[in-house]
Write a protein that holds these residues in place. Structure first.
Motif, PDB file in Angstrom:
ATOM      1  N   ASN A  58     -84.441 -23.576 -15.232  1.00 18.68           N
ATOM      2  CA  ASN A  58     -84.151 -22.429 -14.046  1.00 18.68           C
ATOM      3  C   ASN A  58     -83.292 -22.961 -13.018  1.00 18.68           C
ATOM      4  O   ASN A  58     -82.418 -22.592 -12.405  1.00 18.68           O
ATOM      5  CB  ASN A  58     -85.157 -21.777 -13.424  1.00 18.68           C
ATOM      6  CG  ASN A  58     -85.026 -20.616 -13.030  1.00 18.68           C
ATOM      7  OD1 ASN A  58     -85.513 -21.069 -11.567  1.00 18.68           O
ATOM      8  ND2 ASN A  58     -84.924 -19.639 -12.901  1.00 18.68           N
ATOM      9  N   LYS A  59     -83.037 -24.348 -12.563  1.00 23.13           N
ATOM     10  CA  LYS A  59     -83.232 -25.184 -11.910  1.00 23.13           C
ATOM     11  C   LYS A  59     -81.376 -25.332 -11.870  1.00 23.13           C
ATOM     12  O   LYS A  59     -80.091 -25.655 -11.157  1.00 23.13           O
ATOM     13  CB  LYS A  59     -83.750 -25.864 -11.186  1.00 23.13           C
ATOM     14  CG  LYS A  59     -84.959 -25.922 -10.546  1.00 23.13           C
ATOM     15  CD  LYS A  59     -85.935 -26.651 -10.077  1.00 23.13           C
ATOM     16  CE  LYS A  59     -87.204 -26.557  -9.936  1.00 23.13           C
ATOM     17  NZ  LYS A  59     -87.253 -25.554  -8.382  1.00 23.13           N
ATOM     18  N   ALA A  60     -81.537 -25.827 -13.490  1.00 22.00           N
ATOM     19  CA  ALA A  60     -80.091 -26.119 -13.737  1.00 22.00           C
ATOM     20  C   ALA A  60     -78.751 -25.382 -14.046  1.00 22.00           C
ATOM     21  O   ALA A  60     -77.808 -25.763 -13.575  1.00 22.00           O
ATOM     22  CB  ALA A  60     -79.982 -26.573 -15.251  1.00 22.00           C
ATOM     23  N   ARG A  61     -79.324 -24.116 -14.540  1.00 17.48           N
ATOM     24  CA  ARG A  61     -78.998 -22.617 -14.452  1.00 17.48           C
ATOM     25  C   ARG A  61     -77.551 -23.127 -14.608  1.00 17.48           C
ATOM     26  O   ARG A  61     -76.035 -22.967 -14.629  1.00 17.48           O
ATOM     27  CB  ARG A  61     -77.856 -22.347 -12.931  1.00 17.48           C
ATOM     28  CG  ARG A  61     -79.264 -21.580 -11.656  1.00 17.48           C
ATOM     29  CD  ARG A  61     -78.863 -20.960 -10.588  1.00 17.48           C
ATOM     30  NE  ARG A  61     -80.373 -20.614 -10.142  1.00 17.48           N
ATOM     31  CZ  ARG A  61     -80.026 -20.358  -8.866  1.00 17.48           C
ATOM     32  NH1 ARG A  61     -79.223 -20.232  -8.514  1.00 17.48           N
ATOM     33  NH2 ARG A  61     -81.802 -19.703  -8.648  1.00 17.48           N
ATOM     34  N   LEU A  62     -77.488 -23.721 -16.365  1.00 14.77           N
ATOM     35  CA  LEU A  62     -76.787 -23.592 -17.338  1.00 14.77           C
ATOM     36  C   LEU A  62     -75.825 -22.558 -17.667  1.00 14.77           C
ATOM     37  O   LEU A  62     -76.065 -21.290 -17.880  1.00 14.77           O
ATOM     38  CB  LEU A  62     -77.030 -24.809 -18.431  1.00 14.77           C
ATOM     39  CG  LEU A  62     -77.745 -26.406 -17.898  1.00 14.77           C
ATOM     40  CD1 LEU A  62     -78.027 -26.807 -19.323  1.00 14.77           C
ATOM     41  CD2 LEU A  62     -76.779 -26.903 -17.172  1.00 14.77           C
ATOM     42  N   ARG A  63     -74.665 -22.890 -18.088  1.00 11.30           N
ATOM     43  CA  ARG A  63     -73.525 -21.753 -18.241  1.00 11.30           C
ATOM     44  C   ARG A  63     -72.777 -21.579 -19.555  1.00 11.30           C
ATOM     45  O   ARG A  63     -72.157 -21.005 -20.117  1.00 11.30           O
ATOM     46  CB  ARG A  63     -72.867 -21.549 -17.253  1.00 11.30           C
ATOM     47  CG  ARG A  63     -72.853 -20.633 -15.789  1.00 11.30           C
ATOM     48  CD  ARG A  63     -71.700 -20.396 -15.114  1.00 11.30           C
ATOM     49  NE  ARG A  63     -70.519 -21.392 -14.982  1.00 11.30           N
ATOM     50  CZ  ARG A  63     -71.180 -22.352 -13.859  1.00 11.30           C
ATOM     51  NH1 ARG A  63     -71.902 -22.237 -12.857  1.00 11.30           N
ATOM     52  NH2 ARG A  63     -70.067 -23.257 -13.675  1.00 11.30           N
TER      53      ARG A  63
END
Length: 391
Positions: free
Chosen positions: A235-240
Motif C-alpha cells: 500500500n505504501k509502495a503504490r507500485l504501478r
C-alpha cells in the motif's frame, strides 16, 4: 489501575516470554503506540503526529508459529520451557498461550519421548550433557510440524527410538532435524543440520503465495499479522508495474515475492546463505521470474548494483533488531531512491536510522506500528519515507 487484569497464564510472570499479560489488550496497544511515539521523538527527532495507532489482533492469543524451548537439567530430570526473566533458570511448561495449538501438542509429545528415553540435558555451567534446546515450528496453512533438536556434538542417544516415538505421537510431523551447536555461548543454533526424518522444510502460505521454511531461516512468527504487514508495505509502495524495487535484508524473499506481481523488477540482497537458498526455492515455487537475488552484505552489494546502473524507485528495508548498517544508510542517501519503506522490529534502531535519512534528503511521511507480538513488549513498525523534491 483499571487497565490491570488477571493474567490467564499460570506461568506468568515467572516465565520471561511475556511482559504485558497483566494489562488488558486495548491498553497494551495504547502502550505500544506511546512507546513508538516517544522513542522516535527522543532518538530520531520524528514528530509523534505521524505515528498512527497500533494495529492489533482480533484474538491476541495462540498466534505464534515458532517456539524455542530451553532444555535444562533439574534435580529430578529436566525442565523444558522458557528462561525466567533475566536468568538461566528454565520454567518448565506444558502449554503456552502464545503458541499455536499444534506446537503445544508437539511439545507435550516431545517431553514425553525425551524424558522416557532419558536424553541427557545440556548443563551450561559444566558444558556436559547433550540436548540444549528444542525449536518447534508449525505452518498455520498446512498444520505441518518441524522439530529441531539442538545438541552439543553429533552424538544423540536412542536416535531411532526418538524418531519412532515422535512420529507415533505427532501425526503431522513432516520434518525432524538435529542441529549441532558446540559453542558454549548463547547462539541458539550452530551451522550444521542433520535430517533425522522427513524433509528439511515445512510449507507456509501467505495470501496466494507459498513459502518453504527451513530450520535456519527466519520467517515471521505471526502469520495473521504478517499478511497485514505485507499489505501495508504494498500500500505504501503504490507500485504501478514499471518500478525497480530493492528488497534489502530480504531473508527468505517473502516481501519481495509478495511485491513481485506489481513491480517490473525486484533485486533481493541477503547475507544468510540458508535464507537465500529458501528465497530461490520460494521464487521457483511461486513461478516468479522478475526477482534477482544476491548473496552478501547489503552495504557491499548495493553500491555494486548502483555502479552497474540499477536505479531503484522503491527500497524496502527489513533489517534485524540492530537496524541498518551505518554504511548502508549513507549509501541510500547517495542512491536517492524516491521511496523507502522501512520494516522494523526495534523502534530505537528505526529512530537512529531515520534521524540520518531525514536530516537532509528525506522526510518521514507516516509510521504504522503493528502488534506482531501481543502480550509482549515488542512492536513492529512500517515507516514510509520519501525523498524531498528538488534535492
Amino acid at each position: 489501575a483499571p487497565s490491570r487484569v488477571k493474567a490467564p497464564c499460570p506461568y506468568y510472570p515467572e516465565c520471561g516470554g511475556c511482559q504485558l499479560q497483566h494489562i488488558n489488550y486495548a491498553e497494551q496497544l495504547n502502550h505500544k503506540t506511546r512507546l513508538v511515539k516517544e522513542t522516535l521523538s527522543r532518538l530520531g527527532n520524528i514528530s509523534p503526529e505521524i505515528v498512527k495507532d497500533t494495529l492489533g489482533m482480533d484474538n491476541p492469543w495462540h498466534y505464534r508459529n515458532k517456539a524455542q524451548f530451553q532444555v535444562v537439567p533439574q534435580d529430578k530430570g529436566m525442565a523444558v520451557g522458557f528462561f525466567a526473566s533475566g536468568t538461566h533458570k528454565a520454567v518448565d511448561i506444558d502449554n503456552c498461550l502464545l503458541q499455536q495449538e499444534e506446537i503445544n501438542k508437539a511439545l507435550k509429545a516431545l517431553k514425553k519421548v525425551i524424558s522416557s528415553l532419558e536424553i541427557p540435558p545440556y548443563n551450561r555451567k559444566t558444558g556436559k550433557g547433550i540436548l540444549r534446546q528444542a525449536v518447534l515450528k508449525t505452518s498455520s496453512s498446512t498444520g505441518e510440524v518441524m522439530i529441531i533438536l539442538v545438541t552439543k556434538g553429533k552424538k544423540l542417544p536412542s536416535r531411532k527410538r526418538i524418531v519412532t516415538g515422535l512420529r507415533k505421537n505427532i501425526p503431522n510431523l513432516v520434518s525432524l532435524v538435529q542441529n549441532i551447536n558446540n559453542h558454549r555461548v548463547k547462539e541458539t543454533m550452530g551451522p550444521e543440520d542433520i535430517l533425522l526424518y522427513g524433509r528439511p522444510y515445512i510449507e507456509e502460505r501467505i495470501g496466494d503465495l507459498n513459502y518453504i521454511v527451513s530450520p535456519q531461516a527466519f520467517f515471521q512468527v505471526n502469520p495473521i499479522q504478517t499478511h497485514i504487514l505485507y499489505d501495508l508495505v504494498l500500500n505504501k509502495a503504490r507500485l504501478r508495474g514499471t518500478e525497480i524495487v530493492m528488497d534489502l535484508y530480504c531473508g527468505t524473499g517473502s516481501i519481495g515475492i509478495f511485491t513481485a506481481s506489481q513491480a517490473a523488477r525486484i533485486y533481493g540482497i541477503e547475507s544468510n546463505p540458508s535464507a537465500l537458498e529458501d528465497a530461490r526455492t520460494n521464487t521457483r515455487l511461486n513461478q516468479i521470474n522478475n526477482i534477482k537475488l544476491y548473496e552478501g552484505k547489503v552495504e557491499k552489494i548495493l553500491p555494486l548494483l548502483t555502479r552497474k546502473g540499477v536505479k531503484p524507485h522503491v527500497v524496502i528495508l527489513d533489517p534485524p533488531r540492530q537496524g541498518c548498517d551505518r554504511q548502508l544508510v549513507h549509501q541510500l542517501l547517495k542512491t536517492k531512491p524516491p521511496k523507502i519503506i522501512y520494516v522494523s522490529c526495534n523502534p530505537s534502531t528505526l529512530a537512529r536510522d531515520l534521524a540520518i535519512l531525514t536530516k537532509t534528503s528525506y522526510e518521514a511521511v507516516n509510521i504504522q506500528p503493528i502488534d506482531m507480538f501481543p502480550q509482549t513488549s515488542h512492536v513492529e513498525c512500517v515507516a514510509y519515507v520519501r525523498k524531498i523534491n528538488g534535492d
